[in-house]
Structure formats: C-alpha cells, structure tokens
Write a protein that holds these residues in place. Structure first.
Motif, PDB file in Angstrom:
ATOM      1  N   ASP A   2       0.807  -1.212   0.000  1.00 26.17           N
ATOM      2  CA  ASP A   2       0.000   0.000   0.000  1.00 26.17           C
ATOM      3  C   ASP A   2       0.840   1.262   0.000  1.00 26.17           C
ATOM      4  N   ALA A   3       2.042   1.194   0.577  1.00 26.00           N
ATOM      5  CA  ALA A   3       2.887   2.385   0.636  1.00 26.00           C
ATOM      6  C   ALA A   3       4.338   1.972   0.505  1.00 26.00           C
ATOM      7  N   TRP A   4       5.111   2.863  -0.108  1.00 23.79           N
ATOM      8  CA  TRP A   4       6.536   2.589  -0.311  1.00 23.79           C
ATOM      9  C   TRP A   4       7.266   3.922  -0.308  1.00 23.79           C
ATOM     10  N   LEU A   5       8.294   4.020   0.551  1.00 22.19           N
ATOM     11  CA  LEU A   5       9.056   5.264   0.696  1.00 22.19           C
ATOM     12  C   LEU A   5       8.136   6.450   0.987  1.00 22.19           C
ATOM     13  N   GLY A   6       7.113   6.208   1.783  1.00 21.28           N
ATOM     14  CA  GLY A   6       6.222   7.291   2.180  1.00 21.28           C
ATOM     15  C   GLY A   6       5.157   7.643   1.163  1.00 21.28           C
ATOM     16  N   MET A   7       5.092   6.932   0.028  1.00 18.10           N
ATOM     17  CA  MET A   7       4.093   7.223  -1.004  1.00 18.10           C
ATOM     18  C   MET A   7       3.136   6.056  -1.152  1.00 18.10           C
ATOM     19  N   GLU A   8       1.898   6.362  -1.423  1.00 20.06           N
ATOM     20  CA  GLU A   8       0.935   5.325  -1.756  1.00 20.06           C
ATOM     21  C   GLU A   8       1.311   4.704  -3.097  1.00 20.06           C
ATOM     22  N   GLU A   9       0.993   3.431  -3.274  1.00 23.97           N
ATOM     23  CA  GLU A   9       1.377   2.769  -4.521  1.00 23.97           C
ATOM     24  C   GLU A   9       0.708   3.416  -5.724  1.00 23.97           C
ATOM     25  N   ALA A  10      -0.506   3.926  -5.577  1.00 19.78           N
ATOM     26  CA  ALA A  10      -1.175   4.592  -6.697  1.00 19.78           C
ATOM     27  C   ALA A  10      -0.360   5.796  -7.167  1.00 19.78           C
ATOM     28  N   ASP A  11       0.250   6.518  -6.221  1.00 14.99           N
ATOM     29  CA  ASP A  11       1.099   7.655  -6.595  1.00 14.99           C
ATOM     30  C   ASP A  11       2.354   7.179  -7.313  1.00 14.99           C
ATOM     31  N   ASP A  78      -5.875  -8.446  -6.017  1.00 19.91           N
ATOM     32  CA  ASP A  78      -6.912  -8.165  -5.036  1.00 19.91           C
ATOM     33  C   ASP A  78      -8.245  -8.620  -5.617  1.00 19.91           C
ATOM     34  N   PRO A  79      -8.905  -9.613  -5.017  1.00 18.73           N
ATOM     35  CA  PRO A  79     -10.154 -10.135  -5.600  1.00 18.73           C
ATOM     36  C   PRO A  79     -11.214  -9.066  -5.805  1.00 18.73           C
ATOM     37  N   GLU A  80     -11.230  -8.052  -4.944  1.00 17.62           N
ATOM     38  CA  GLU A  80     -12.251  -7.015  -5.063  1.00 17.62           C
ATOM     39  C   GLU A  80     -11.979  -6.074  -6.228  1.00 17.62           C
ATOM     40  N   ALA A  81     -10.711  -5.929  -6.614  1.00 11.72           N
ATOM     41  CA  ALA A  81     -10.358  -5.006  -7.689  1.00 11.72           C
ATOM     42  C   ALA A  81     -10.163  -5.702  -9.027  1.00 11.72           C
ATOM     43  N   PHE A  82     -10.010  -7.031  -8.999  1.00  9.60           N
ATOM     44  CA  PHE A  82      -9.628  -7.771 -10.192  1.00  9.60           C
ATOM     45  C   PHE A  82     -10.865  -8.254 -10.929  1.00  9.60           C
ATOM     46  N   GLY A  83     -11.510  -7.303 -11.632  1.00  9.94           N
ATOM     47  CA  GLY A  83     -12.729  -7.628 -12.362  1.00  9.94           C
ATOM     48  C   GLY A  83     -12.441  -8.215 -13.728  1.00  9.94           C
ATOM     49  N   ALA A  84     -13.499  -8.386 -14.517  1.00 13.29           N
ATOM     50  CA  ALA A  84     -13.365  -9.039 -15.823  1.00 13.29           C
ATOM     51  C   ALA A  84     -12.448  -8.261 -16.750  1.00 13.29           C
ATOM     52  N   ALA A  85     -12.603  -6.938 -16.822  1.00 16.46           N
ATOM     53  CA  ALA A  85     -11.756  -6.134 -17.704  1.00 16.46           C
ATOM     54  C   ALA A  85     -10.301  -6.215 -17.267  1.00 16.46           C
ATOM     55  N   ASN A  86     -10.065  -6.176 -15.961  1.00 15.43           N
ATOM     56  CA  ASN A  86      -8.699  -6.296 -15.442  1.00 15.43           C
ATOM     57  C   ASN A  86      -8.072  -7.612 -15.879  1.00 15.43           C
ATOM     58  N   ARG A  87      -8.844  -8.689 -15.761  1.00 14.99           N
ATOM     59  CA  ARG A  87      -8.325 -10.014 -16.110  1.00 14.99           C
ATOM     60  C   ARG A  87      -8.011 -10.113 -17.602  1.00 14.99           C
ATOM     61  N   ASN A 129       8.168  -1.510 -16.465  1.00 16.40           N
ATOM     62  CA  ASN A 129       6.862  -1.593 -17.109  1.00 16.40           C
ATOM     63  C   ASN A 129       6.079  -2.813 -16.644  1.00 16.40           C
ATOM     64  N   GLY A 130       6.788  -3.916 -16.377  1.00 18.86           N
ATOM     65  CA  GLY A 130       6.109  -5.095 -15.858  1.00 18.86           C
ATOM     66  C   GLY A 130       5.436  -4.810 -14.523  1.00 18.86           C
ATOM     67  N   TYR A 131       6.172  -4.134 -13.644  1.00 15.11           N
ATOM     68  CA  TYR A 131       5.588  -3.742 -12.356  1.00 15.11           C
ATOM     69  C   TYR A 131       4.412  -2.786 -12.569  1.00 15.11           C
ATOM     70  N   LEU A 132       4.609  -1.781 -13.426  1.00 12.59           N
ATOM     71  CA  LEU A 132       3.596  -0.750 -13.637  1.00 12.59           C
ATOM     72  C   LEU A 132       2.285  -1.344 -14.149  1.00 12.59           C
ATOM     73  N   GLN A 133       2.346  -2.093 -15.232  1.00 14.15           N
ATOM     74  CA  GLN A 133       1.120  -2.630 -15.826  1.00 14.15           C
ATOM     75  C   GLN A 133       0.464  -3.677 -14.924  1.00 14.15           C
ATOM     76  N   SER A 134       1.272  -4.544 -14.336  1.00 16.51           N
ATOM     77  CA  SER A 134       0.716  -5.640 -13.543  1.00 16.51           C
ATOM     78  C   SER A 134       0.063  -5.152 -12.260  1.00 16.51           C
ATOM     79  N   ARG A 135       0.726  -4.270 -11.544  1.00 19.26           N
ATOM     80  CA  ARG A 135       0.142  -3.768 -10.300  1.00 19.26           C
ATOM     81  C   ARG A 135      -1.070  -2.888 -10.569  1.00 19.26           C
ATOM     82  N   PHE A 136      -1.038  -2.116 -11.653  1.00 16.77           N
ATOM     83  CA  PHE A 136      -2.182  -1.279 -11.979  1.00 16.77           C
ATOM     84  C   PHE A 136      -3.423  -2.141 -12.239  1.00 16.77           C
ATOM     85  N   LEU A 137      -3.257  -3.170 -13.051  1.00 12.54           N
ATOM     86  CA  LEU A 137      -4.411  -3.996 -13.407  1.00 12.54           C
ATOM     87  C   LEU A 137      -4.815  -4.951 -12.298  1.00 12.54           C
ATOM     88  N   ALA A 138      -3.860  -5.383 -11.481  1.00 15.89           N
ATOM     89  CA  ALA A 138      -4.165  -6.349 -10.431  1.00 15.89           C
ATOM     90  C   ALA A 138      -4.785  -5.710  -9.206  1.00 15.89           C
TER      91      ALA A 138
END
Length: 269
Positions: A2-11, A78-87, A129-138
C-alpha cells in the motif's frame, strides 16, 4: 504494497507512468542522432556499448521480468479489484510476454549478439513496465459495469490482436528471408504489411499497444506504455527505411527498393 518510501502505490504508479512518457520523448530525440547499436547497426568491439551477449539469451532474460510480473500480478491480485476487464487486459499483457520471452527467442535464426548496455536497458524497462502494468491492473484499475461489452473495449481488443498478428507475421517474414545460418545477406522483405511499410513489425507492435490503451479506457499506465512504444521503436522504423533505401538503390544491378513503400504508417509516413 500500500505504501513505499512514504508514497501510496497509486502515486508511485502515476509518477512512473509520467516518467515512462518522458523517457520515451528522450529516446525519440536521442535516436535522431544515435543509431541503436544492435542488429544490423551494431558496432563491432565498441567498448562504449559493452561486451556482446548472445541474442537468444538477451531476449529471454530482458523480456522475462514483464512475464514474471504479469504472472505474479495475476496470482496475487486483489479479488475485489480484479474484475473481468482487469483479467482480460492483464491476460493480454501476459500473452504477449509469454510469446516474447519464451517463443520468440527459440525461433530466432542466428543474428548478431546484443551489446550488454542495450540488453541491460531493455531489462530495466521490462522490470519497470512489468511492475507498472501488472500492479495497476491487479490492484488499482477500476472499470464501469459492463465495460467489457462496450464498443471502446471491444475495438481495443480487436486492435490488440490485429497488431499482434501483424507483428508476428512480420517477424516470420524477416526470419525466413535468409536461407540458413551461413547466409549473412540482406533482402527486401515482401508480403503482409511489408508491402506498405518498411517497419511492419514495429507498426504491428504500436497498433497492439494502442489497442491495449484503448481497451483500458486510456488509463494512464497503458497509455504510457503505448506512447513509450511508439516513441522508442518508431525511430527504429525510420532508421530501417533509410537503410533499406540505401542498400537497395537500384545501382550496379541491385534490385530497387519499392518507391511507394513508407517507413512506419501506411500511405503517410
């Protein structure tokens, strides 16, 4: 995560996306003066670019982080965030890099080794890019109900597969130009999108990732990927076009390069 180096992962994902776009702009500018030193443009024994790495090994290792991140993202989503489009979108990303990391290197026929610096830069890019795309969609991407049935999503998926087909077909044509490992000559590629552009493989990959961005609703991480792809390999297509025209200029009995063939975009560029 959820956070890394004081920043939220979304940031982190947002800043990484902007950084990727900026890196693409920088690459496009530099490639106006520097020929990327791999393949036909490789400078032999140049200390500037580092030792040579077997091209099959380089392709496998540099593409592997994107494959690994996508697989990891799928199984830790995250099962709650990993919908059909994400998959679907993460599945497309995983499909591409399954081919790039495991199938494409095995089908290579000879080829020049890759300079160490080029190999390492490609690996770093695939890590980021692997981290960026995978974490965003997952874990972070959200889509409206029924998004997978929307015209934009379906058009994007169609573009992705059209681009993937063009890219793989172009790779096959290039792979079969030479008669065997001992053949070091260069030939004019024909068939498929090569009848329209010199960089058919690059055109296909740009279409592929533009479709991916379209299917995501132009979310920032997929857009950053598509933009970087176009800015990084677009100049390579222009470079190939100049090289083909110089090699096959019709002089001294040489076959002339097709005058109506464009570099990257059919009928335009």
């Amino acid at each position: 995560m959820d956070a890394w180096l004081g920043m939220e992962e979304a940031d982190i994902l947002r800043y990484t996306s902007f950084g990727m776009i900026a890196a693409g702009v920088l690459a496009a500018v530099l490639l106006q003066w520097i020929d990327a030193p791999y393949g036909r443009y490789q400078v032999k024994a140049s200390p500037l670019w580092g030792m040579a790495v077997d091209n099959r090994v380089a392709w496998l290792l540099q593409e592997l982080p994107s494959f690994a991140f996508a697989a990891w993202g799928w199984y830790t989503a995250d099962p709650e965030a990993f919908g059909a489009a994400n998959r679907v979108l993460l599945g497309l990303y995983l499909l591409h890099y399954t081919h790039r990391a495991w199938v494409f290197p095995l089908r290579m026929r000879g080829g020049k080794p890759t300079p160490l610096s080029v190999f390492l830069l490609a690996m770093v890019y695939c890590l980021v890019n692997g981290y960026l795309q995978s974490r965003f969609l997952a874990a972070h991407a959200t889509f409206a109900a029924g998004w997978t049935e929307s015209p934009q999503f379906l058009a994007g998926i169609a573009m992705f597969f059209a681009g993937m087909y063009i890219n793989m077909d172009a790779d096959s044509i290039l792979r079969n130009l030479r008669r065997g490992p001992a053949d070091k000559g260069y030939y004019i590629p024909r068939g498929g999108m090569f009848d329209f552009v010199s960089g058919a493989n690059f055109f296909g990959e740009i279409v592929e990732w533009t479709g991916y961005a379209l299917a995501s609703g132009f979310a920032l991480p997929p857009v950053a990927f598509a933009v970087f792809t176009a800015l990084n390999i677009g100049p390579r297509a222009l470079q190939h076009h100049r090289d083909y025209r110089a090699r096959f200029n019709g002089s001294k009995g040489k076959e002339a390069y097709p005058a109506d063939r464009k570099a990257l975009i059919p009928f335009l560029l």
